[in-house]
Scaffold this active site. Structure first.
Site, PDB file in Angstrom:
ATOM      1  N   ASN A 194       0.859  -1.177   0.000  1.00 10.15           N
ATOM      2  CA  ASN A 194       0.000   0.000   0.000  1.00 10.15           C
ATOM      3  C   ASN A 194       0.900   1.234   0.000  1.00 10.15           C
ATOM      4  O   ASN A 194       1.874   1.302   0.742  1.00 10.15           O
ATOM      5  CB  ASN A 194      -0.928  -0.002   1.221  1.00 10.15           C
ATOM      6  N   ARG A 195       0.566   2.207  -0.825  1.00  7.72           N
ATOM      7  CA  ARG A 195       1.413   3.399  -0.971  1.00  7.72           C
ATOM      8  C   ARG A 195       1.046   4.515  -0.022  1.00  7.72           C
ATOM      9  O   ARG A 195       1.582   5.613  -0.107  1.00  7.72           O
ATOM     10  CB  ARG A 195       1.330   3.930  -2.413  1.00  7.72           C
TER      11      ARG A 195
END
Length: 174
Positions: A43-44
């Protein structure tokens, strides 16, 4: 087909001086298991917040959370409880959603300037459950539908997310 699982979300991570409230839809399985927002390693969200606010995305979770809150950002989800088959937003069973008390939270945040919905599902749930009862306060708040930081949203690499999420940094800076 997998049987649906009851998912119970995480508690709000918001200080009274919050200026931007980031709302997801419902944490994924990795986040629920770890009891941490945006815990999936791909997840960024945390690298994005690092780029926008300068917090160190490599810090331990609680230190990252405190740094994010010190920067003026709070975290929660629109949906507090739902049934889901798998981990993706698309696996949430429509009609099983129980919204969080976002309106009551917003009413206790006098410095809040914006709500940033992390992804289309979060924004759709916000518009369905929260916006209709937000009332007067909604006129003074910016509400953004921003592209999801989820690894499932592979069409949006980090630099592109940074451009789309720039309004968050702008509110925090000004």
């Amino acid at each position: 087909m997998t049987n649906p699982s009851l998912c119970i979300g995480l508690p709000a991570q918001v200080r009274a001086d919050c200026r931007v409230l980031v709302l997801g839809s419902m944490p994924g399985a990795a986040s629920l298991h770890a009891a941490q927002y945006y815990a999936h390693p791909r997840n960024r969200f945390w690298p994005l917040m690092s780029a926008l606010t300068g917090i160190d995305a490599r810090l331990p979770y609680l230190d990252r959370l405190r740094a994010l809150q010190s920067a003026g950002v709070g975290l929660w989800d629109v949906i507090g409880e739902c049934e889901r088959r798998g981990s993706l937003d698309t696996a949430i069973l429509r009609g099983s959603e129980v919204p969080n008390a976002v309106v009551q939270l917003v009413d206790r945040l006098p410095s809040l300037a914006a709500i940033a919905c992390n992804g289309g599902t979060a924004h759709a749930a916000f518009m369905r459950y929260i916006q209709p009862v937000l009332g007067e306060r909604s006129r003074s708040l910016a509400v953004w539908s921003l592209p999801s930081t989820s690894p499932a949203n592979a069409a949006w690499p980090l630099p592109r997310l940074q451009v789309a999420w720039q309004p968050v940094a702008d509110v925090l800076a000004g």
